[in-house]
Design a protein around this motif. Sequence first.
Motif, PDB file in Angstrom:
ATOM      1  N   THR A 278       0.965  -1.001  -0.220  1.00 48.41           N
ATOM      2  CA  THR A 278      -0.049  -0.145  -0.141  1.00 48.41           C
ATOM      3  C   THR A 278       0.785   1.065  -0.126  1.00 48.41           C
ATOM      4  N   TRP A 279       0.215   2.439  -0.402  1.00 50.21           N
ATOM      5  CA  TRP A 279       1.137   3.723  -0.541  1.00 50.21           C
ATOM      6  C   TRP A 279       0.095   4.762  -0.455  1.00 50.21           C
ATOM      7  N   GLY A 280       0.404   6.098  -0.052  1.00 53.72           N
ATOM      8  CA  GLY A 280      -0.268   7.169  -0.141  1.00 53.72           C
ATOM      9  C   GLY A 280      -0.452   7.841   1.179  1.00 53.72           C
ATOM     10  N   GLU A 281      -0.552   9.407   1.143  1.00 52.04           N
ATOM     11  CA  GLU A 281      -0.695  10.063   2.287  1.00 52.04           C
ATOM     12  C   GLU A 281      -2.186  10.348   2.234  1.00 52.04           C
ATOM     13  N   SER A 282      -2.475  11.015   3.568  1.00 51.31           N
ATOM     14  CA  SER A 282      -4.028  11.499   3.395  1.00 51.31           C
ATOM     15  C   SER A 282      -4.227  12.783   2.483  1.00 51.31           C
ATOM     16  N   HIS A 283      -3.253  13.452   2.536  1.00 50.97           N
ATOM     17  CA  HIS A 283      -3.250  14.888   1.518  1.00 50.97           C
ATOM     18  C   HIS A 283      -2.512  14.845   0.339  1.00 50.97           C
ATOM     19  N   GLY A 284      -1.918  13.768  -0.055  1.00 51.75           N
ATOM     20  CA  GLY A 284      -1.268  13.761  -1.352  1.00 51.75           C
ATOM     21  C   GLY A 284      -2.346  13.364  -2.461  1.00 51.75           C
ATOM     22  N   PRO A 285      -1.854  13.251  -3.595  1.00 50.06           N
ATOM     23  CA  PRO A 285      -2.646  13.203  -4.971  1.00 50.06           C
ATOM     24  C   PRO A 285      -3.483  11.938  -4.931  1.00 50.06           C
TER      25      PRO A 285
ATOM     26  N   SER B  26      -4.572  23.736   4.677  1.00 45.72           N
ATOM     27  CA  SER B  26      -4.042  24.783   5.455  1.00 45.72           C
ATOM     28  C   SER B  26      -5.045  24.639   6.945  1.00 45.72           C
ATOM     29  N   ALA B  27      -5.939  23.504   6.923  1.00 43.99           N
ATOM     30  CA  ALA B  27      -6.647  23.364   8.298  1.00 43.99           C
ATOM     31  C   ALA B  27      -5.604  22.449   9.050  1.00 43.99           C
ATOM     32  N   TYR B  28      -4.499  22.250   8.553  1.00 48.23           N
ATOM     33  CA  TYR B  28      -3.406  21.504   9.376  1.00 48.23           C
ATOM     34  C   TYR B  28      -2.357  22.347   9.835  1.00 48.23           C
ATOM     35  N   ASP B  29      -2.383  23.551   9.447  1.00 52.82           N
ATOM     36  CA  ASP B  29      -0.930  24.200   9.426  1.00 52.82           C
ATOM     37  C   ASP B  29      -0.591  24.316  10.781  1.00 52.82           C
ATOM     38  N   GLU B  30      -1.444  24.082  11.982  1.00 51.50           N
ATOM     39  CA  GLU B  30      -0.941  24.184  13.229  1.00 51.50           C
ATOM     40  C   GLU B  30      -0.152  23.007  13.616  1.00 51.50           C
ATOM     41  N   MET B  31      -0.745  21.771  12.829  1.00 51.73           N
ATOM     42  CA  MET B  31       0.013  20.614  13.148  1.00 51.73           C
ATOM     43  C   MET B  31       1.356  20.561  12.544  1.00 51.73           C
ATOM     44  N   LYS B  32       1.872  21.555  11.737  1.00 50.48           N
ATOM     45  CA  LYS B  32       3.329  21.329  11.444  1.00 50.48           C
ATOM     46  C   LYS B  32       4.230  21.726  12.360  1.00 50.48           C
ATOM     47  N   ASP B  33       3.957  22.087  13.233  1.00 53.32           N
ATOM     48  CA  ASP B  33       4.847  22.470  14.412  1.00 53.32           C
ATOM     49  C   ASP B  33       4.458  21.935  15.772  1.00 53.32           C
ATOM     50  N   LYS B  34       3.210  21.603  15.922  1.00 49.77           N
ATOM     51  CA  LYS B  34       2.816  20.903  17.194  1.00 49.77           C
ATOM     52  C   LYS B  34       2.460  19.671  17.142  1.00 49.77           C
ATOM     53  N   PHE B  35       3.022  18.762  18.251  1.00 45.67           N
ATOM     54  CA  PHE B  35       2.641  17.250  18.127  1.00 45.67           C
ATOM     55  C   PHE B  35       1.186  16.882  18.686  1.00 45.67           C
ATOM     56  N   ARG B  36       0.562  16.388  17.880  1.00 39.45           N
ATOM     57  CA  ARG B  36      -0.905  16.147  18.477  1.00 39.45           C
ATOM     58  C   ARG B  36      -0.801  14.804  19.324  1.00 39.45           C
ATOM     59  N   PRO B  37      -1.468  14.904  20.808  1.00 41.06           N
ATOM     60  CA  PRO B  37      -1.485  13.844  21.924  1.00 41.06           C
ATOM     61  C   PRO B  37      -2.003  12.500  21.101  1.00 41.06           C
ATOM     62  N   SER B  38      -1.170  11.614  21.478  1.00 40.54           N
ATOM     63  CA  SER B  38      -1.595  10.174  20.939  1.00 40.54           C
ATOM     64  C   SER B  38      -1.727   9.988  19.574  1.00 40.54           C
ATOM     65  N   HIS B  39      -1.208  10.718  18.564  1.00 42.62           N
ATOM     66  CA  HIS B  39      -1.157  10.458  17.159  1.00 42.62           C
ATOM     67  C   HIS B  39       0.377  10.273  16.985  1.00 42.62           C
ATOM     68  N   ALA B  40       0.576  10.064  15.671  1.00 44.31           N
ATOM     69  CA  ALA B  40       2.045   9.565  15.315  1.00 44.31           C
ATOM     70  C   ALA B  40       2.751  10.733  14.927  1.00 44.31           C
TER      71      ALA B  40
ATOM     72  N   ASP C 175       4.947  14.485   6.651  1.00 44.08           N
ATOM     73  CA  ASP C 175       3.905  15.160   5.943  1.00 44.08           C
ATOM     74  C   ASP C 175       2.877  15.391   6.919  1.00 44.08           C
ATOM     75  N   HIS C 176       2.775  16.495   7.456  1.00 45.18           N
ATOM     76  CA  HIS C 176       1.961  16.650   8.649  1.00 45.18           C
ATOM     77  C   HIS C 176       0.511  16.892   8.340  1.00 45.18           C
ATOM     78  N   ARG C 177       0.194  17.105   6.923  1.00 48.90           N
ATOM     79  CA  ARG C 177      -1.140  17.451   6.691  1.00 48.90           C
ATOM     80  C   ARG C 177      -2.132  16.011   6.838  1.00 48.90           C
ATOM     81  N   GLY C 178      -2.968  16.250   7.863  1.00 54.98           N
ATOM     82  CA  GLY C 178      -4.015  15.264   8.277  1.00 54.98           C
ATOM     83  C   GLY C 178      -3.415  14.141   8.460  1.00 54.98           C
ATOM     84  N   GLY C 179      -2.344  13.829   9.192  1.00 56.11           N
ATOM     85  CA  GLY C 179      -1.591  12.733   9.527  1.00 56.11           C
ATOM     86  C   GLY C 179      -0.903  12.154   8.424  1.00 56.11           C
ATOM     87  N   GLY C 180      -0.784  12.514   7.376  1.00 57.02           N
ATOM     88  CA  GLY C 180       0.134  11.757   6.131  1.00 57.02           C
ATOM     89  C   GLY C 180      -0.234  10.662   6.079  1.00 57.02           C
ATOM     90  N   ARG C 181       0.836   9.659   6.354  1.00 55.45           N
ATOM     91  CA  ARG C 181       0.645   8.305   5.878  1.00 55.45           C
ATOM     92  C   ARG C 181       0.085   7.583   7.162  1.00 55.45           C
TER      93      ARG C 181
END
Lengths: 362, 362, 362, 362
Positions: A13-20, A92-106, A118-124
């Motif tokens: 499998t391959w792909g990120e949530s906000h890739g093409p 852009s909804a994920y801009d904040e996640m670029k620098d902050k770590f969401r608790p109990s996420h990856a 790739d911080h957008r939407g959790g990426g992979r």
Amino acid sequence: MGNVFGEVFKISTWGESHGPAVGVVIDGCPPRLPITVEEIQAELDRRRPGQSDIVTPRKEADQVEILSGVFEGLTTGTPISLLVRNADHRSSAYDEMKDKFRPSHADFTYQSKYGIRDHRGGGRSSARETIGRVAAGALAKKLLKGVEVRAFITRIQDIAMPEAALAEFPSAEAVEATPVRCPHPETAAAMIERIKAVRSDGDSVGGVIECRVRGLPAGLGEPVFDRLEADLAKAMLSLPATKGFEVGSGFGGTLLKGSEHNDRFENRDGQVRTASNRSGGVQGGISNGEELVFRVAFKPTATILQKQATVDRDGQPTELMGKGRHDPCVVPRAVPIVEAMAALVLVDHWMRQQAQNGSFPQ
Amino acid sequence: MGNVFGEVFKISTWGESHGPAVGVVIDGCPPRLPITVEEIQAELDRRRPGQSDIVTPRKEADQVEILSGVFEGLTTGTPISLLVRNADHRSSAYDEMKDKFRPSHADFTYQSKYGIRDHRGGGRSSARETIGRVAAGALAKKLLKGVEVRAFITRIQDIAMPEAALAEFPSAEAVEATPVRCPHPETAAAMIERIKAVRSDGDSVGGVIECRVRGLPAGLGEPVFDRLEADLAKAMLSLPATKGFEVGSGFGGTLLKGSEHNDRFENRDGQVRTASNRSGGVQGGISNGEELVFRVAFKPTATILQKQATVDRDGQPTELMGKGRHDPCVVPRAVPIVEAMAALVLVDHWMRQQAQNGSFPQ
Amino acid sequence: MGNVFGEVFKISTWGESHGPAVGVVIDGCPPRLPITVEEIQAELDRRRPGQSDIVTPRKEADQVEILSGVFEGLTTGTPISLLVRNADHRSSAYDEMKDKFRPSHADFTYQSKYGIRDHRGGGRSSARETIGRVAAGALAKKLLKGVEVRAFITRIQDIAMPEAALAEFPSAEAVEATPVRCPHPETAAAMIERIKAVRSDGDSVGGVIECRVRGLPAGLGEPVFDRLEADLAKAMLSLPATKGFEVGSGFGGTLLKGSEHNDRFENRDGQVRTASNRSGGVQGGISNGEELVFRVAFKPTATILQKQATVDRDGQPTELMGKGRHDPCVVPRAVPIVEAMAALVLVDHWMRQQAQNGSFPQ
Amino acid sequence: MGNVFGEVFKISTWGESHGPAVGVVIDGCPPRLPITVEEIQAELDRRRPGQSDIVTPRKEADQVEILSGVFEGLTTGTPISLLVRNADHRSSAYDEMKDKFRPSHADFTYQSKYGIRDHRGGGRSSARETIGRVAAGALAKKLLKGVEVRAFITRIQDIAMPEAALAEFPSAEAVEATPVRCPHPETAAAMIERIKAVRSDGDSVGGVIECRVRGLPAGLGEPVFDRLEADLAKAMLSLPATKGFEVGSGFGGTLLKGSEHNDRFENRDGQVRTASNRSGGVQGGISNGEELVFRVAFKPTATILQKQATVDRDGQPTELMGKGRHDPCVVPRAVPIVEAMAALVLVDHWMRQQAQNGSFPQ
């Protein structure tokens, strides 16, 4: 590394949530299996966002394309490439996640491991990655002729199906009758209510999925390491948000004595069968022809619409406020994913069993 | 098929309980690791029969020989072959098993799968097969410098360690202080009493092992399929008699809401740490630098010294009376096995992580 | 790393030339294959030192022990462990090699790679390592019922079989008729003379082995990467002293035009056959039912009984004088090894082909 | 089955020549590698049809898309999916092939193996499949900083570069100076003339590619099975139309005596080096720091524009007339493919070597 699954029926499998796009390549699918894009789509529609009012309202069509390996409606034995384009996301909804770590996420662990993410939407690490698994699982299910793989929710937080309701093998109709995919109507209603309640609090819940397989022959499983339950455990713990796996009597079985736990053999209708099924359909790592029964624990969704303390990439304390359209409970959408993974494991083991049977053609 | 484990640190185990020997071949062990036969033997002695009065009284020395891959006290990077001769067994004790299937053993499934089986003492399905795993695990543990892998029993049947006693990381001494390998003395005493009681009834019990790992860096784990907890789950469910696996909050975690379950990040002594550890040391399938915590459920031993109904190879109803010298509870001897499998998974993941880091030498 | 071969019929070899033993573990051998220790020994005797007056006079019995996986004369489907004890070697004969790198041996590269090496007799890089391959190959050959795998020497240095003598599929008797394993008596005689001549000079020679396989069905091979000839090429180039591989027309085929090279299809006795066999039995990576034909180039033995310039471990220029009992030509003893590797590849591909054929049992 | 290549740097290729697209998924690419779509495209342009007047005039843009695994110009450590849409083909040109087997193509063997095939343009057996390999190879080459991988044509049919011209490591400019990719201008001119001549006859020719690698450290290669040359041999024989592989002295080396063939070690500029390089840069399966040198034989293209005898799917004799726009010689376009496969093998081995070096972080 780690994105290829299966020994002979292999998926990549391959792909990120906000890739093409996201997708999967299946290598090892037997030839001449009839398959249509609609059959694959039907499974994807069961995991799709926006399918009911208790899951994320994101609208994603998740239309699958078959790019190779199928010719005139039949598999050809060559790799099958399946692709689903991602919708145009509001990254852009994920801009904040670029620098902050969401608790109990990856976020933190991907950053630690790869030094980039790739911080957008959790990426992979997004559950969107499971699209490829479900698409591949549709082929696996089709190969398992005469076998029923049925997952369903037995518990959401503390709301559980009554023990008696578990006696029957649930029908697909009963499971799909409600958006929560619990085949017991009263319990389902209470689950839905709970999910709506936590959603209105900006909170989340988890639960337990049981999966049963009927019609499986004895003999699948490759001890000592690739026991059937070992590969199922790996498959299930490879899913996002899972924290536990048990087969047959599971953790509860440890409360019994051997004399209570053992499954006596008996002759039923000329077949060697067991009188009880605390083994859950596997003995010594090999299917015994009884119903395969296992359960998977899903933690509450990590994304909550509440303010949480965390740190940023420099390790400085900060706060993060979840926003956007998320699932207050991922478990209902995980039901088809659990079925897909189970089917993939079973097909792989069936093929491995076939490899060592039979004589060389003379 | 299915007897090779690991992606880069690969082990191949072999051997039946009543054949001439059992053993393991390790391929991929890094070179120049100092190792002695005594270090390997020490781990084997922890799983050996006859080590205490609550396990099987069978006397087996289980002396390991190093046949290759070690030169002048150092590993050479070539395959390491380890062999343990089996004692001269009274195979005749197993004559009855030739034709009768023992309930909840692997007799029927091996016969179904392979059309043949070495019935003596369970053959390949015997727990004796784990000798190779423990021997290989001794090398894996040695490689994990600065990492402590500690398994211990938290529950035997319904006798559990008090929650408070789980706060501390247990010392090796505390675990090994009693033959039951529970680090809480009062609970250990009660467990021993229970095991002796069921033994005198010719019955058996199971329980739960917890394993914790301290000193692990962040970054181990290869999502999406080879998540660290997925490979641990597979490793554990590949052990005889296991019925369940959970990491961190596990099944219990499904009772919490997301707001209760999430592990907040904080800055502790300049490090990014989590305030709680319901994740169990893994997030998104990758270690986060916290303590790795998982639990494994072991069913009660299938062999009991009581008369049980079963069928023979022709499917005819019959009875079977367990005899011989068996473990009334396998869990204490499983403690070093759980540690070995955990160490094997961790080394494999550490090596995979190393493979993708660093730059090509110029 | 790199000591496991095969996808479903997997072998793991281990052992150094001057360690206690060498051996192999076979995982994935189909159950219920009749096999005796004598059948395995017969193949080992063909590669044994001291078998004739043109190979090394070292006396090694190379007696094989079956340690697991065979019960009452039949394989059980579990791993088969085969072990051959090494004779008690005069390791001191190798003291000089501890510090000096033998030209065109693996001393320098093993030292570079691992930072350590068992210098005695070449350690792991010794051709003694192939014992495990030949032992495993004996089982593979037995599985290939109705298939003849026949390797033989076509050339030693510049002494080659006449083209016409290659028209026939050589019998086992013709190959084994002389110690040089060339089925053409006159050529064999000249080859033997040459080998004796170079031996008396303390020198060595190499040559070419051809391998043909008769009775193979169409359909084996897994393109695109695991083409049958690709896996054969890997198998052959994994043997010590090999420098080349070609299938069918090979390098010579590049001199032809397409119109000359193509193998026309024809109907022969109701079968689709090719009129010529420049393809060598494979097309598109899959066997086509014709004779499989490939050739392997073996360089002259690196060990020569002459003084050679080299460097020591500190990089200082020095000289090394070969001594001891060595093969002036390894090619005759390589014949059974080539057959073993070919059989291993063919069985693996046959099992993989079986895995993807047939329907799920209903 | 058989469409995944590599142990830690794994590629999965997919796609048929006349399906919607072809592509590759790369799993295990180290993170933080800068890569642009243009860099990948540049390699694809070297294998593209229509690039010169000696290859097929088919116009295919072969534009690559990056669908995952690259974020803001850097690899992220997650799977990289690369896709190339196929041009809209005139499939009807292949109608005749539906029922007739083209000589020395894969039509018959695919039909025998799978019982079905996409007959259009060779389907999966088309050289178009190598697009995914070349795209993945672009990343592999980028990873091999300081290493030059240079393939070039040394012979077309009987037209060969003079031996003396092989003394130098050819520059990329010299190789790319002519469409035939032979760095010796006079030979290149003769080769082009020959190719044009056979094309005008509707015929085809093959040849030999040599590949050299400069800048490789000592220590790559995983004996005994995954020797560096063994994996290179497999990689090369997995390419369409290849019939042979040799490393260093190759088949020619079998004509020498050991005393002539051995590469003496010497101290050159403080480095342990070999005075000659008949080993071709590998000893005992491990790179020794010298130039890696190997050669690959390509048969003449099977597709010729002449009438050929064959049979149809019912086994009935018939004739087939090649038509369309084909390569009279595939070797020039195979040069970047050989480089790509070499780079893929080298990166995989470099990563495996890295996995077993270094100490556990404390």
